[in-house]
Design a protein around this motif. Sequence first.
Motif, mmCIF file in Angstrom:
data_model
loop_
_atom_site.group_PDB
_atom_site.id
_atom_site.type_symbol
_atom_site.label_atom_id
_atom_site.label_comp_id
_atom_site.label_asym_id
_atom_site.label_seq_id
_atom_site.Cartn_x
_atom_site.Cartn_y
_atom_site.Cartn_z
ATOM 1 N N ARG A 261 0.867 -1.187 0.000
ATOM 2 C CA ARG A 261 0.000 0.000 0.000
ATOM 3 C C ARG A 261 0.900 1.232 0.000
ATOM 4 N NH1 ARG A 261 -2.401 -3.209 3.887
ATOM 5 N NH2 ARG A 261 -1.672 -1.895 5.599
ATOM 6 N N VAL A 262 0.738 2.044 -1.023
ATOM 7 C CA VAL A 262 1.536 3.267 -1.159
ATOM 8 C C VAL A 262 0.688 4.452 -0.728
ATOM 9 C CG1 VAL A 262 2.741 4.782 -2.779
ATOM 10 C CG2 VAL A 262 2.971 2.292 -2.984
ATOM 11 N N ILE A 263 1.166 5.172 0.254
ATOM 12 C CA ILE A 263 0.482 6.358 0.770
ATOM 13 C C ILE A 263 1.214 7.582 0.239
ATOM 14 C CG2 ILE A 263 -0.422 7.503 2.813
ATOM 15 C CD1 ILE A 263 -1.321 4.565 2.439
ATOM 16 N N VAL A 264 0.514 8.444 -0.483
ATOM 17 C CA VAL A 264 1.139 9.581 -1.158
ATOM 18 C C VAL A 264 0.824 10.868 -0.424
ATOM 19 C CG1 VAL A 264 1.378 10.843 -3.336
ATOM 20 C CG2 VAL A 264 0.894 8.384 -3.363
ATOM 21 N N GLY A 265 1.859 11.661 -0.190
ATOM 22 C CA GLY A 265 1.696 12.983 0.389
ATOM 23 C C GLY A 265 2.514 13.996 -0.385
ATOM 24 N N PHE A 266 2.327 15.265 -0.062
ATOM 25 C CA PHE A 266 3.028 16.347 -0.746
ATOM 26 C C PHE A 266 3.702 17.238 0.289
ATOM 27 C CE2 PHE A 266 -0.347 14.927 -3.457
ATOM 28 C CZ PHE A 266 0.140 15.006 -4.754
ATOM 29 N N ARG A 267 4.908 17.697 -0.016
ATOM 30 C CA ARG A 267 5.569 18.673 0.847
ATOM 31 C C ARG A 267 6.649 19.395 0.052
ATOM 32 N NH1 ARG A 267 10.674 17.560 2.864
ATOM 33 N NH2 ARG A 267 11.396 15.390 2.705
ATOM 34 N N ALA A 268 7.089 20.528 0.589
ATOM 35 C CA ALA A 268 8.185 21.266 -0.030
ATOM 36 C C ALA A 268 9.487 20.517 0.210
ATOM 37 C CB ALA A 268 8.273 22.661 0.562
ATOM 38 N N MET A 269 10.236 20.262 -0.867
ATOM 39 C CA MET A 269 11.520 19.561 -0.748
ATOM 40 C C MET A 269 12.379 19.882 -1.954
ATOM 41 S SD MET A 269 10.723 15.580 -1.736
ATOM 42 C CE MET A 269 9.088 15.280 -1.108
ATOM 43 N N GLU A 270 13.660 19.519 -1.844
ATOM 44 C CA GLU A 270 14.592 19.802 -2.930
ATOM 45 C C GLU A 270 14.385 18.861 -4.110
ATOM 46 O OE1 GLU A 270 19.436 19.802 -3.791
ATOM 47 O OE2 GLU A 270 18.657 19.421 -1.764
ATOM 48 N N HIS A 271 14.163 17.588 -3.823
ATOM 49 C CA HIS A 271 14.051 16.587 -4.869
ATOM 50 C C HIS A 271 12.608 16.442 -5.333
ATOM 51 C CE1 HIS A 271 18.213 15.516 -4.350
ATOM 52 N NE2 HIS A 271 18.022 15.329 -3.049
ATOM 53 N N ALA A 272 12.437 15.668 -6.403
ATOM 54 C CA ALA A 272 11.103 15.494 -6.965
ATOM 55 C C ALA A 272 10.225 14.644 -6.064
ATOM 56 C CB ALA A 272 11.195 14.856 -8.351
ATOM 57 N N ALA A 273 10.817 13.623 -5.456
ATOM 58 C CA ALA A 273 10.025 12.702 -4.650
ATOM 59 C C ALA A 273 10.951 11.897 -3.759
ATOM 60 C CB ALA A 273 9.201 11.780 -5.545
ATOM 61 N N ASN A 274 10.343 11.218 -2.816
ATOM 62 C CA ASN A 274 11.104 10.378 -1.892
ATOM 63 C C ASN A 274 10.193 9.270 -1.398
ATOM 64 O OD1 ASN A 274 13.472 9.861 -0.069
ATOM 65 N ND2 ASN A 274 11.892 10.212 1.477
ATOM 66 N N VAL A 275 10.763 8.084 -1.164
ATOM 67 C CA VAL A 275 9.996 6.975 -0.600
ATOM 68 C C VAL A 275 10.736 6.432 0.607
ATOM 69 C CG1 VAL A 275 11.067 5.253 -2.114
ATOM 70 C CG2 VAL A 275 8.847 4.772 -1.062
ATOM 71 N N GLU A 276 9.987 6.087 1.618
ATOM 72 C CA GLU A 276 10.545 5.480 2.820
ATOM 73 C C GLU A 276 10.468 3.966 2.658
ATOM 74 O OE1 GLU A 276 9.608 5.245 7.619
ATOM 75 O OE2 GLU A 276 8.665 6.798 6.382
ATOM 76 N N LEU A 277 11.621 3.328 2.493
ATOM 77 C CA LEU A 277 11.670 1.884 2.261
ATOM 78 C C LEU A 277 11.726 1.158 3.595
ATOM 79 C CD1 LEU A 277 14.158 1.751 -0.749
ATOM 80 C CD2 LEU A 277 11.672 1.519 -0.793
ATOM 81 N N THR A 278 10.643 0.478 3.900
ATOM 82 C CA THR A 278 10.520 -0.268 5.149
ATOM 83 C C THR A 278 10.157 -1.712 4.814
ATOM 84 O OG1 THR A 278 8.165 0.243 5.357
ATOM 85 C CG2 THR A 278 9.719 1.830 6.304
#
Length: 297
Positions: free
Chosen positions: A75-92
Amino acid sequence: MTVGGGSVQHGYPHLETVRAAVTALYKRLSYDTVHTFDTSVAPADVAFGDQDDLHLGAQRVAREMVRHLRLPDARVIVGFRAMEHAANVELTAGPEYFVELNDRFRTHRRDVGAALAHEVMHVYLHRLDLSFPGTRDNEILTDTAAAYLGAGWLLLDAFREDGVSSQKLGYLTPEEFGYVLAKRALAFGEAPETWFTSAQAYTAYTKGLAQARRDEQRPPLTAAGWAGRRRYAKDRRYAREHGSGPGDGTYSFSSDGLGALRVSFPCPTCCQRIRVPARGRVRARCALCRTVLECDA
């Protein structure tokens, strides 16, 4: 990962790593599993317009990426925030994975699918326990896998460039994305150029396709041109006289230990090296991707 502005690198600076990534996919997944991805993500399934609800739309596209990569228990939960890169995923350990997208995607929704293709591929490779050492090479592996397994055409389509601004997602150059997509198209009989909305993406794909076709036209393959065949014959004569030879950088000669000369060269489909007797016309079959190759070795 460039998300807007700045100059875009072109050409093929990462080509050897890209080829190693294609080989790694076939080795880790097998020919049969790679070919279960014979159909790419359809444009209509990841379309995301400004009229769609931001969060519901992002979750829908994420589910499509999960479905495409056959991760039913993820299950992928998508959120938005200000950051330098385009995207990030937390690999658990999962089954939930949290993906953060750059705030700019709130108003650039057509590219949400591209960003999610890369991040969900991180999840897929994490579960496969497939990675390359170093952040740079691992990101190139992720881009290559996304493109080769049918989701990464979105990353190339997100490339746009004009006289005053540019946007590119991913670590590969546009031409390298085009190269991987062309490798896939030649292996699966697809025509991804019909899906591009970006004129620059189409141009990059055609350049990548030309590069991929050059891989099919190198000696000792019979499709090699006259100049290549002449150079190959000269290198083979040298190798026969000396027992081995460096070749042209793609093919190389060596003795099999019994006095017979053999030549090794990369498979044009999976980039795995193949070794055959250097004795004229021979048909070789790549053990990794099952491509049958006509050679004049």
